[in-house]
Design a protein around this motif. Structure first.
Motif, PDB file in Angstrom:
ATOM      1  N   ALA A  56       0.827  -1.211   0.000  1.00 18.03           N
ATOM      2  CA  ALA A  56       0.000   0.000   0.000  1.00 18.03           C
ATOM      3  C   ALA A  56       0.862   1.263   0.000  1.00 18.03           C
ATOM      4  O   ALA A  56       0.330   2.366  -0.064  1.00 18.03           O
ATOM      5  CB  ALA A  56      -0.927  -0.007   1.215  1.00 18.03           C
ATOM      6  N   ALA A 139      -4.970   4.863   0.367  1.00 18.45           N
ATOM      7  CA  ALA A 139      -4.843   3.435   0.088  1.00 18.45           C
ATOM      8  C   ALA A 139      -5.896   2.653   0.855  1.00 18.45           C
ATOM      9  O   ALA A 139      -6.273   3.012   1.977  1.00 18.45           O
ATOM     10  CB  ALA A 139      -3.451   2.939   0.455  1.00 18.45           C
ATOM     11  N   PHE A 140      -6.346   1.582   0.228  1.00 19.55           N
ATOM     12  CA  PHE A 140      -7.316   0.669   0.810  1.00 19.55           C
ATOM     13  C   PHE A 140      -6.680  -0.719   0.807  1.00 19.55           C
ATOM     14  O   PHE A 140      -6.068  -1.111  -0.183  1.00 19.55           O
ATOM     15  CB  PHE A 140      -8.591   0.613  -0.033  1.00 19.55           C
ATOM     16  CG  PHE A 140      -9.300   1.929  -0.192  1.00 19.55           C
ATOM     17  CD1 PHE A 140     -10.383   2.246   0.607  1.00 19.55           C
ATOM     18  CD2 PHE A 140      -8.892   2.840  -1.159  1.00 19.55           C
ATOM     19  CE1 PHE A 140     -11.051   3.462   0.453  1.00 19.55           C
ATOM     20  CE2 PHE A 140      -9.552   4.045  -1.323  1.00 19.55           C
ATOM     21  CZ  PHE A 140     -10.633   4.366  -0.515  1.00 19.55           C
ATOM     22  N   ASP A 142      -7.725  -4.741   1.392  1.00 20.40           N
ATOM     23  CA  ASP A 142      -8.771  -5.732   1.592  1.00 20.40           C
ATOM     24  C   ASP A 142      -8.178  -6.952   2.279  1.00 20.40           C
ATOM     25  O   ASP A 142      -7.502  -7.766   1.648  1.00 20.40           O
ATOM     26  CB  ASP A 142      -9.384  -6.116   0.242  1.00 20.40           C
ATOM     27  CG  ASP A 142     -10.411  -7.228   0.354  1.00 20.40           C
ATOM     28  OD1 ASP A 142     -10.766  -7.622   1.490  1.00 20.40           O
ATOM     29  OD2 ASP A 142     -10.852  -7.717  -0.709  1.00 20.40           O
ATOM     30  N   VAL A 150     -14.027  -4.638  -3.539  1.00 20.26           N
ATOM     31  CA  VAL A 150     -13.290  -4.102  -4.681  1.00 20.26           C
ATOM     32  C   VAL A 150     -14.132  -3.081  -5.436  1.00 20.26           C
ATOM     33  O   VAL A 150     -13.673  -1.969  -5.725  1.00 20.26           O
ATOM     34  CB  VAL A 150     -12.810  -5.233  -5.620  1.00 20.26           C
ATOM     35  CG1 VAL A 150     -12.189  -4.666  -6.886  1.00 20.26           C
ATOM     36  CG2 VAL A 150     -11.812  -6.124  -4.893  1.00 20.26           C
ATOM     37  N   VAL A 153     -14.658   0.156  -3.368  1.00 21.23           N
ATOM     38  CA  VAL A 153     -13.460   1.003  -3.351  1.00 21.23           C
ATOM     39  C   VAL A 153     -13.320   1.742  -4.672  1.00 21.23           C
ATOM     40  O   VAL A 153     -13.073   2.951  -4.699  1.00 21.23           O
ATOM     41  CB  VAL A 153     -12.195   0.169  -3.037  1.00 21.23           C
ATOM     42  CG1 VAL A 153     -10.927   0.966  -3.318  1.00 21.23           C
ATOM     43  CG2 VAL A 153     -12.214  -0.296  -1.590  1.00 21.23           C
ATOM     44  N   ALA A 157     -13.032   5.748  -4.598  1.00 24.09           N
ATOM     45  CA  ALA A 157     -11.626   6.141  -4.499  1.00 24.09           C
ATOM     46  C   ALA A 157     -11.302   7.361  -5.354  1.00 24.09           C
ATOM     47  O   ALA A 157     -11.883   7.578  -6.410  1.00 24.09           O
ATOM     48  CB  ALA A 157     -10.735   4.973  -4.920  1.00 24.09           C
ATOM     49  N   ARG A 162      -4.666   3.660  -4.045  1.00 26.49           N
ATOM     50  CA  ARG A 162      -4.168   2.293  -4.201  1.00 26.49           C
ATOM     51  C   ARG A 162      -5.112   1.304  -3.514  1.00 26.49           C
ATOM     52  O   ARG A 162      -5.657   1.602  -2.457  1.00 26.49           O
ATOM     53  CB  ARG A 162      -2.758   2.180  -3.609  1.00 26.49           C
ATOM     54  CG  ARG A 162      -1.759   3.057  -4.345  1.00 26.49           C
ATOM     55  CD  ARG A 162      -0.397   3.118  -3.671  1.00 26.49           C
ATOM     56  NE  ARG A 162      -0.384   3.667  -2.327  1.00 26.49           N
ATOM     57  CZ  ARG A 162      -0.456   4.970  -2.029  1.00 26.49           C
ATOM     58  NH1 ARG A 162      -0.593   5.864  -2.981  1.00 26.49           N
ATOM     59  NH2 ARG A 162      -0.395   5.377  -0.774  1.00 26.49           N
ATOM     60  N   LEU A 163      -5.259   0.134  -4.132  1.00 28.58           N
ATOM     61  CA  LEU A 163      -6.035  -0.953  -3.543  1.00 28.58           C
ATOM     62  C   LEU A 163      -5.141  -2.183  -3.484  1.00 28.58           C
ATOM     63  O   LEU A 163      -4.623  -2.636  -4.504  1.00 28.58           O
ATOM     64  CB  LEU A 163      -7.284  -1.262  -4.380  1.00 28.58           C
ATOM     65  CG  LEU A 163      -8.058  -2.531  -4.005  1.00 28.58           C
ATOM     66  CD1 LEU A 163      -8.581  -2.469  -2.565  1.00 28.58           C
ATOM     67  CD2 LEU A 163      -9.203  -2.760  -4.982  1.00 28.58           C
ATOM     68  N   ILE A 165      -5.025  -6.156  -2.223  1.00 25.65           N
ATOM     69  CA  ILE A 165      -5.895  -7.278  -1.847  1.00 25.65           C
ATOM     70  C   ILE A 165      -5.020  -8.386  -1.269  1.00 25.65           C
ATOM     71  O   ILE A 165      -4.203  -8.964  -1.976  1.00 25.65           O
ATOM     72  CB  ILE A 165      -6.694  -7.794  -3.051  1.00 25.65           C
ATOM     73  CG1 ILE A 165      -7.539  -6.669  -3.635  1.00 25.65           C
ATOM     74  CG2 ILE A 165      -7.561  -8.988  -2.641  1.00 25.65           C
ATOM     75  CD1 ILE A 165      -8.225  -7.019  -4.938  1.00 25.65           C
TER      76      ILE A 165
END
Length: 181
Positions: A56, A139-140, A142, A150, A153, A157, A162-163, A165
Motif C-alpha cells: 500500500a 490506500a485501501f 482488503d 473491490v 473502493v 476512491a 491504491r487498492l 488485496i
C-alpha cells in the motif's frame, strides 16, 4: 559449635539461592519456549500483514482504510499505526473493532451499519477526480474478502488511490472498470 551452625546456615542459604536461580532459569526457559511457539504461529500472519502495508506504500501521513480486523488485518493496523498512518479499520464484529481501536486506529466502523463513503469523506476529506469527487483516502487494503469491497473502493476512491488485496477471493467478483476511465 556456633561456627558449625553458622557454616550450616551459610550452606543452606547458598542452597536456597541455587534453587531459586534454578527455578528462575526453568521459568525463563519455559517463557522462551512459549514465545518461540507463539512466534512460529504468528510469523506467517505478521509477514502477510507487513507485506500488505508495504504494498500500500504506507508511510507517515498516509490515509489508509483496512477492511477486516482478523489476525492479518489487526497486524496491518499495528504496522500502519507504527508508521504514522491515519488508519480507519472496518469489521463487522464489535470485538475486532475494539482491538483495532486499542492498537491505535483513528476510527473503527462497521461498514454494514453506516454509509461508508460518507464516513470516509468526513475522516479523510474529499478530492476532485476528473468529473467526480473521490474520498481522500490514499490506500485501501482488503483483508476481509467480501465480494463487494473491490467495487465499493473503485466507486469511491480518488484518482491514484491504491487498492491492495491480501484476502482470498474464492469466487469471481465484478469489477466496474468503466469507473476507472
Amino acid at each position: 559449635e556456633a561456627v558449625a551452625r553458622a557454616d550450616v546456615a551459610v550452606a543452606e542459604a547458598e542452597r536456597d539461592v541455587i534453587r531459586a536461580q534454578a527455578a528462575d532459569a526453568a521459568a525463563a526457559l519455559e517463557l522462551e519456549e512459549t514465545l518461540l511457539a507463539h512466534h512460529r504461529l504468528t510469523a506467517p500472519f505478521d509477514a502477510v500483514a507487513l507485506h500488505g502495508v508495504n504494498r500500500a506504500e504506507a508511510k507517515a501521513g498516509t490515509k489508509l482504510v483496512i477492511f477486516g480486523c482478523g489476525p492479518i488485518g489487526l497486524g496491518m493496523v499495528l504496522w500502519a499505526v507504527d508508521r504514522g498512518c491515519d488508519v480507519v479499520a472496518l469489521d463487522l464484529a464489535p470485538e475486532r473493532r475494539a482491538r483495532a481501536q486499542a492498537l491505535g486506529a483513528r476510527a473503527v466502523l462497521d461498514p454494514t451499519a453506516c454509509d461508508l463513503r460518507t464516513e470516509l469523506a468526513k475522516l479523510h476529506g474529499e478530492v476532485p477526480s476528473f468529473n467526480r469527487i473521490g474520498v481522500g483516502t490514499d490506500a485501501f487494503i482488503d483483508a476481509a474478502g467480501a465480494p463487494n469491497i473491490v467495487s465499493d473502493v473503485i466507486m469511491m476512491a480518488k484518482l491514484h488511490a491504491r487498492l491492495v488485496i491480501t484476502a482470498a477471493h474464492m469466487k469471481p467478483i465484478e469489477v466496474p472498470f468503466g469507473r476507472m476511465l
